[in-house]
Design a protein around this motif. Structure first.
Motif, PDB file in Angstrom:
ATOM      1  N   GLU A 109       0.843  -1.082   0.040  1.00 35.99           N
ATOM      2  CA  GLU A 109      -0.177  -0.047   0.168  1.00 35.99           C
ATOM      3  C   GLU A 109       1.012   1.288   0.128  1.00 35.99           C
ATOM      4  N   LEU A 110       1.878   1.027   0.642  1.00 37.71           N
ATOM      5  CA  LEU A 110       2.795   2.516   0.930  1.00 37.71           C
ATOM      6  C   LEU A 110       3.511   2.547  -0.424  1.00 37.71           C
ATOM      7  N   ALA A 113       1.148   3.998  -3.050  1.00 41.79           N
ATOM      8  CA  ALA A 113       0.799   5.433  -2.742  1.00 41.79           C
ATOM      9  C   ALA A 113       1.885   6.197  -3.151  1.00 41.79           C
ATOM     10  N   VAL A 114       3.012   5.823  -3.052  1.00 41.87           N
ATOM     11  CA  VAL A 114       4.153   6.596  -3.495  1.00 41.87           C
ATOM     12  C   VAL A 114       4.383   6.547  -4.984  1.00 41.87           C
ATOM     13  N   LEU A 115       4.017   5.663  -5.660  1.00 41.98           N
ATOM     14  CA  LEU A 115       4.406   5.434  -7.250  1.00 41.98           C
ATOM     15  C   LEU A 115       3.328   6.109  -7.818  1.00 41.98           C
ATOM     16  N   ARG A 116       2.256   6.174  -7.125  1.00 41.60           N
ATOM     17  CA  ARG A 116       1.076   6.874  -7.793  1.00 41.60           C
ATOM     18  C   ARG A 116       1.142   8.428  -7.929  1.00 41.60           C
ATOM     19  N   GLN A 117       2.326   9.101  -7.235  1.00 43.03           N
ATOM     20  CA  GLN A 117       2.466  10.266  -7.330  1.00 43.03           C
ATOM     21  C   GLN A 117       2.873  10.679  -8.509  1.00 43.03           C
ATOM     22  N   ALA A 118       3.450   9.863  -9.321  1.00 38.45           N
ATOM     23  CA  ALA A 118       4.236  10.019 -10.731  1.00 38.45           C
ATOM     24  C   ALA A 118       3.630   9.099 -11.936  1.00 38.45           C
ATOM     25  N   PRO A 274      10.797   0.072   8.374  1.00 33.37           N
ATOM     26  CA  PRO A 274      11.307  -0.809   7.180  1.00 33.37           C
ATOM     27  C   PRO A 274      10.120  -0.816   6.015  1.00 33.37           C
ATOM     28  N   ASN A 275       9.068  -0.768   6.266  1.00 35.51           N
ATOM     29  CA  ASN A 275       8.027  -0.893   5.479  1.00 35.51           C
ATOM     30  C   ASN A 275       7.859   0.429   4.621  1.00 35.51           C
ATOM     31  N   ALA A 276       8.058   1.704   5.435  1.00 35.56           N
ATOM     32  CA  ALA A 276       7.855   2.907   4.895  1.00 35.56           C
ATOM     33  C   ALA A 276       9.263   3.178   4.378  1.00 35.56           C
ATOM     34  N   LEU A 277      10.425   2.788   4.737  1.00 32.01           N
ATOM     35  CA  LEU A 277      11.881   3.052   4.127  1.00 32.01           C
ATOM     36  C   LEU A 277      11.857   2.249   2.734  1.00 32.01           C
ATOM     37  N   ALA A 278      10.940   1.069   2.606  1.00 32.95           N
ATOM     38  CA  ALA A 278      10.679   0.470   1.351  1.00 32.95           C
ATOM     39  C   ALA A 278      10.147   1.074   0.408  1.00 32.95           C
ATOM     40  N   ALA A 279       9.257   1.946   0.672  1.00 33.44           N
ATOM     41  CA  ALA A 279       8.332   2.753  -0.256  1.00 33.44           C
ATOM     42  C   ALA A 279       9.435   4.130  -0.710  1.00 33.44           C
ATOM     43  N   VAL A 280      10.112   4.397   0.158  1.00 31.65           N
ATOM     44  CA  VAL A 280      11.011   5.489  -0.200  1.00 31.65           C
ATOM     45  C   VAL A 280      12.172   4.997  -1.186  1.00 31.65           C
ATOM     46  N   ALA A 281      12.522   3.999  -0.965  1.00 32.65           N
ATOM     47  CA  ALA A 281      13.777   3.450  -1.904  1.00 32.65           C
ATOM     48  C   ALA A 281      12.990   3.021  -3.201  1.00 32.65           C
ATOM     49  N   VAL A 282      11.824   2.442  -3.267  1.00 27.11           N
ATOM     50  CA  VAL A 282      11.111   2.201  -4.481  1.00 27.11           C
ATOM     51  C   VAL A 282      10.783   3.382  -5.225  1.00 27.11           C
ATOM     52  N   GLY A 292       6.688  14.446  -3.596  1.00 27.37           N
ATOM     53  CA  GLY A 292       5.661  13.599  -3.677  1.00 27.37           C
ATOM     54  C   GLY A 292       5.935  12.334  -2.643  1.00 27.37           C
ATOM     55  N   ILE A 293       6.933  11.754  -2.623  1.00 20.59           N
ATOM     56  CA  ILE A 293       7.105  10.726  -1.490  1.00 20.59           C
ATOM     57  C   ILE A 293       6.719  11.237   0.047  1.00 20.59           C
ATOM     58  N   LEU A 294       7.126  12.441   0.333  1.00 23.98           N
ATOM     59  CA  LEU A 294       6.639  12.933   1.619  1.00 23.98           C
ATOM     60  C   LEU A 294       5.212  13.150   1.801  1.00 23.98           C
ATOM     61  N   ARG A 295       4.404  13.538   0.717  1.00 21.00           N
ATOM     62  CA  ARG A 295       3.070  13.683   0.680  1.00 21.00           C
ATOM     63  C   ARG A 295       2.351  12.561   0.777  1.00 21.00           C
ATOM     64  N   ALA A 296       2.879  11.458  -0.044  1.00 16.34           N
ATOM     65  CA  ALA A 296       2.303  10.050  -0.180  1.00 16.34           C
ATOM     66  C   ALA A 296       2.239   9.336   1.197  1.00 16.34           C
TER      67      ALA A 296
END
Length: 440
Positions: A109-110, A113-118, A274-282, A292-296
């Motif tokens: 889900e995280l 949410a991040v990828l959908r910013q772009a 770790p789940n949130a950092l994974a979303a940052v890394a991806v 966009g990452i911060l917002r998501a």
């Protein structure tokens, strides 16, 4: 009928259904079988409800007068999987596969949410992460999509291998490896081998792994792979640490190179770092802007009884009642003990299922972790926790309340409601602890 011919039907009727009660007009109905049902028997009803064609594997259900609307195959499930694999390869867009013992749905889900910013992202919905759900998800892919995020669950050896052969991921991420579904896997080593099947596939196809580099098991599984690392050590490509911006929810600071970014999420539990950092890394790998990452991550709000903080008119609830195993249970209890506030703490814990021969010892171990905290009430739901409490002889040491099922707990909460407390609600989905939420 071969897969190319079937694919032409799918392109003309690109919606797939497996439940005759939920047929949409002009869809393809696949007559799947289960332990207690045979979809072939409902093919005629599906066609009457508007399906364009019914894909069946029992020739006896095909009426001569309407045979042209039936597609006969040797195995409907295998055909569904082959069709999904063919469709995924025809579109050719990048696919990220996510699996793990704990946190895979939250991570999915995280990341989404991040990828959908772009990007226009197709992502697994609900718990459609098995040998039926993954093909159904892939068949929702359309040319407008730019990337797919596919969650992959497993309860037996070989399950992930089956799913990666269908989804053909270009990228992979394992959240962790722990004690879950031991009845099916036999041991934690069996879990490790099965989750590692995702990395094996990437290794065979020159894929890229996102790796939580704090975990030596995950580092081992990703050896010799092209990888992007994330973790709490500065050696990781993306590294972060907990900061205390809010009393109950996760806040952290992450860095890439030397630039720090602070994020306050709506996720409860430091174990979600770790789940949130994974979303940052991806997100950064796929060039999603930092803003966009911060917002998501700040806007994401859990809605699925996973790591969900809820303030009701009576109490503050930490709801993590979708699933439970020894690792996730221990993390939730440890997080509860770290949470600071004036409210008295209450535990409502349901049995952890599918642990096989390790069941009693694992429940006893969880009770040992509870004994190190201070709680006003401890409600244990299910026979396994009841056996463990009796075996450990903890009734004199802890304020234990035992309930055979959620029904008995409901009756007790109606008579003796919880008020002005911080309450952790955690248990396997089959215990149905979500039923008590209206009372809390």
């Amino acid at each position: 009928m071969n897969i190319t011919q079937l694919y032409s039907h799918f392109l003309a009727h690109p919606e797939v259904c497996t439940d005759s009660r939920q047929v949409s007009t002009d869809c393809l109905f696949f007559a799947l079988k289960g332990e207690h049902f045979d979809g072939n028997k409902f093919a005629a009803a599906a066609l009457q409800s508007g399906a364009a064609y019914a894909v069946v594997d029992d020739p006896a259900v095909i009426p001569p007068e309407d045979a042209e609307r039936y597609i006969l195959v040797s195995d409907c499930l295998l055909c569904l999987q082959q069709l999904a694999a063919h469709h995924r390869r025809e579109l050719g867009l990048p696919v990220l596969g996510i699996t793990g013992t704990n946190g895979k749905t939250t991570t999915k889900e995280l990341v989404t949410a991040v990828l959908r910013q772009a990007y226009n992202v197709l992502s697994t919905e609900g718990n459609l992460n098995n040998h039926i759900g993954v093909p159904l998800t892939l068949l929702r892919l359309q040319p407008k999509h730019q990337i797919a995020v596919i969650e992959m669950g497993a309860s037996h050896p070989g399950d992930i291998r089956e799913l990666v052969e269908i989804a053909a991921p270009d990228y992979g991420l394992i959240t962790n490896v722990g004690k879950a579904h031991l009845e099916g896997f036999g041991s934690v080593e069996g879990v490790k081998r099965t989750k590692g099947e995702l990395m094996d596939y990437l290794r065979e196809h020159n894929g890229i792994a996102f790796v939580f580099s704090d975990d030596p098991v995950l580092v081992e599984l990703a050896h010799d792979l092209r990888q992007v690392t994330y973790g709490t050590f500065t050696s990781a490509t993306f590294y972060g640490k907990i900061i205390r911006a809010k009393p109950y929810t996760l806040s952290f600071r992450w860095k890439q190179v030397a630039i720090p970014h602070d994020i306050s999420t709506q996720l409860v539990g430091d174990y979600n770092l770790p789940n949130a950092l994974a979303a940052v890394a991806v997100g950064r790998y796929f060039d999603v802007a930092t803003a966009g990452i911060l917002r998501a991550l700040e806007d994401y709000k859990p809605q699925n009884n996973r790591s969900q903080l809820t303030c009701t008119q009576y109490n503050t609830l930490v709801v993590d009642a979708y699933n439970a195993n020894p690792v996730s249970m221990s993390l939730a209890i440890a997080n509860m003990q770290q949470m600071r506030g004036k409210q008295p703490k209450v535990l409502i814990l349901g049995d952890m299922r599918e642990l096989g021969s390790e069941s009693l010892s694992e429940h006893i171990e969880v009770l040992g972790k509870i004994a190190t905290g201070v709680y006003s009430r401890i409600c244990l739901v299910g026979s396994l926790f009841g056996q463990a409490a009796a075996h450990a002889n903890l009734f004199e040491k802890l304020p234990l309340e035992l309930y055979p099922s959620v029904k008995e707990l409901t009756l007790r909460l109606e008579q003796e409601p919880l008020r002005d407390s911080l309450v952790l609600i955690k248990g396997s989905h089959g215990i149905h602890l979500e039923q008590i939420l209206p009372l809390c």
